[in-house]
Design an enzyme around this catalytic site. Structure first.
Site, PDB file in Angstrom:
ATOM      1  N   HIS A 193     -19.887  39.530 -69.082  1.00  0.00           N
ATOM      2  CA  HIS A 193     -18.950  38.185 -69.037  1.00  0.00           C
ATOM      3  C   HIS A 193     -19.169  38.079 -67.684  1.00  0.00           C
ATOM      4  O   HIS A 193     -19.118  38.529 -66.768  1.00  0.00           O
ATOM      5  CB  HIS A 193     -17.355  39.679 -68.600  1.00  0.00           C
ATOM      6  CG  HIS A 193     -16.484  38.752 -67.500  1.00  0.00           C
ATOM      7  ND1 HIS A 193     -15.369  37.956 -68.342  1.00  0.00           N
ATOM      8  CD2 HIS A 193     -16.020  38.351 -66.402  1.00  0.00           C
ATOM      9  CE1 HIS A 193     -14.386  36.841 -67.292  1.00  0.00           C
ATOM     10  NE2 HIS A 193     -15.501  37.158 -66.594  1.00  0.00           N
ATOM     11  N   HIS A 222     -19.372  34.163 -71.978  1.00  0.00           N
ATOM     12  CA  HIS A 222     -18.312  32.707 -71.557  1.00  0.00           C
ATOM     13  C   HIS A 222     -19.313  31.501 -71.286  1.00  0.00           C
ATOM     14  O   HIS A 222     -18.630  31.394 -70.032  1.00  0.00           O
ATOM     15  CB  HIS A 222     -17.276  33.398 -70.628  1.00  0.00           C
ATOM     16  CG  HIS A 222     -16.579  34.762 -71.127  1.00  0.00           C
ATOM     17  ND1 HIS A 222     -16.286  35.077 -72.562  1.00  0.00           N
ATOM     18  CD2 HIS A 222     -16.561  36.213 -70.163  1.00  0.00           C
ATOM     19  CE1 HIS A 222     -15.973  36.308 -72.443  1.00  0.00           C
ATOM     20  NE2 HIS A 222     -15.602  36.511 -71.447  1.00  0.00           N
ATOM     21  N   ASP A 283     -13.630  36.064 -78.138  1.00  0.00           N
ATOM     22  CA  ASP A 283     -12.447  37.057 -77.433  1.00  0.00           C
ATOM     23  C   ASP A 283     -10.996  37.045 -77.636  1.00  0.00           C
ATOM     24  O   ASP A 283     -10.197  37.360 -76.563  1.00  0.00           O
ATOM     25  CB  ASP A 283     -12.860  36.491 -75.750  1.00  0.00           C
ATOM     26  CG  ASP A 283     -12.390  36.930 -73.953  1.00  0.00           C
ATOM     27  OD1 ASP A 283     -12.196  37.862 -74.599  1.00  0.00           O
ATOM     28  OD2 ASP A 283     -11.690  36.289 -73.631  1.00  0.00           O
TER      29      ASP A 283
HETATM   30 ZN    ZN Z   1     -14.635  38.200 -70.540  1.00  0.00          ZN
END
Ligand code: ZN
Length: 386
Positions: A193, A222, A283
């Site tokens: 992440h 991300h 997500d």
């Molecule tokens: Zn995340």
């Protein structure tokens, strides 16, 4: 047994008009014309429909996630029908920010409950923090002995919510995950992440430059969350790394500079990144917290599975990415990167995970592991408490 007739097949490669025959949970034949007079064969007329592999959503908080802002802000677990509506037949679940009130035991249980209904579900062991939250007490044992667990993540770096892992901590962790993957013939990848810190991909680049760990052992996600990280992500992918874009977003995030996932795919291709190094994930069920510049929580929403399908459509319709390339980011690429050998393609001997789309990319049929889950746009299977 299911026989799909005269369908425009994208495997994800374009194959033209074909018939597809499914027996049990496998694709057993693909030809220009298959005829059979067997009883118990369901026939689906595929005229004017597009067949694609079932989508793979490889970063989903199936158990729910978040909890930033207190226990009442923990997000709920995923519903089977919401996964199916997105054309998703394979999930990779992970814990997320909270590796204390949420456990690997609960995550494995949730995976098994979704598998009961016919989905394919894999997991990452661990959560944001290092040392990791595990099932057996040892990340290597989790990967080697638990069928569903294929790697680790999402481990947070470059984020104010991370455990601020040191170079040595990360080095040991990634090498253990990789070794466990080698020993059990799994990908042994670490899903990272990435937050909004200016450090961007530096912690991963340091590992790539100063250890023998291959760049393909890292799967940062991300990457589209801000322009700077996106720029660094393109450099990382051009060096041979994989990068993942998140499709769940908010109007506010986009205003603040997030690059929407389908646009990120287009820009990456224009910058010379190979399509094979790009993936999109939803997500789903993750929290989408909004922080001010001092790290104070000022807003909260939730990720959705359907965002993956919307991003796929947008990539094709709005950004003119070829159907093959757009599909690859949510089918073949995650299957290859995560070593899901029976997934990601419509080919003989692969698992029978197929979506039949209308020409406008609305869903008409979903088949998961050979079972009909959506028929004539109507969901046939729902979770027991839905
Ligand atoms: Zn995340």
């Amino acid at each position: 047994m299911i026989l799909i007739k005269n369908v425009d097949l994208y495997s994800p490669e374009k194959k033209g008009i074909k018939d597809i025959f499914i027996a049990g949970n496998k694709i057993v034949d693909i030809q220009d014309n298959i005829t059979m007079d067997l009883e118990n064969v369901k026939k689906i007329e595929g005229n004017n429909l597009i067949a694609t592999p079932g989508l793979i959503d490889s970063h989903v908080h199936i158990l729910g996630g978040g909890g930033e802002g207190g226990f009442h802000k923990r997000t709920p677990g995923i519903k089977l029908s919401n996964v199916l509506k997105a054309g998703v037949t394979t999930l990779v679940g992970c814990l997320g920010t909270d590796g204390i009130a949420r456990s690997m035991e609960s995550l494995v249980a949730k995976a098994k409950s979704l598998k009961h209904y016919g989905l394919s579900v894999y997991l990452y062991s661990g959560s944001y923090q290092l040392p990791p939250t595990t099932l057996t007490g040892d990340i290597m044992k989790d990967i080697m002995f638990i069928d569903e667990i294929i790697g680790a993540g999402e481990v947070a770096i470059s984020d104010h919510r991370s455990s601020q892992p040191s170079f040595n901590e990360l080095k040991k962790f990634v090498s253990n995950v990789r070794r466990a993957g080698i020993l059990s013939d799994k990908c042994g990848i670490v899903n990272f992440h990435l937050g909004d810190s200016k450090k961007c991909l530096k912690p991963i680049n340091n590992l790539v430059e100063n250890t023998e760990i291959p760049i393909t052992q890292f799967l940062p996600t991300h990457i589209n969350r801000n322009p700077e990280l996106f720029k660094e992500g393109i450099k990382f992918a051009k060096k041979g790394g994989y990068i993942d874009f998140t499709t769940s977003t908010t109007k506010k995030f986009l205003e603040l500079g997030e690059v929407e996932a389908p646009l990120a795919i287009k820009k990456s291709l224009e910058a010379g990144v190979s399509i094979n190094h790009l993936t999109m994930t939803s997500d789903g069920q993750g929290s989408l917290p909004e922080f001010d510049e001092n790290g104070n929580l000022i807003g909260m929403s939730i990720g959705t599975s359907i965002s993956l399908l919307k991003a796929l459509k947008k990539a094709i319709i709005k950004y003119n990415i070829s159907i093959e390339n757009a599909l690859k980011t949510v089918t073949l690429n995650p299957a290859n990167i995560l070593s899901l050998k029976k997934k990601g393609e419509i080919k003989i001997n692969k698992d029978a995970d197929i979506v039949l789309f209308n020409r406008d990319f609305t869903i008409k049929y979903v088949i998961s592991n050979g079972s009909l889950m959506i028929k004539n746009s109507k969901i046939l299977k729902k979770g027991i408490f839905e």
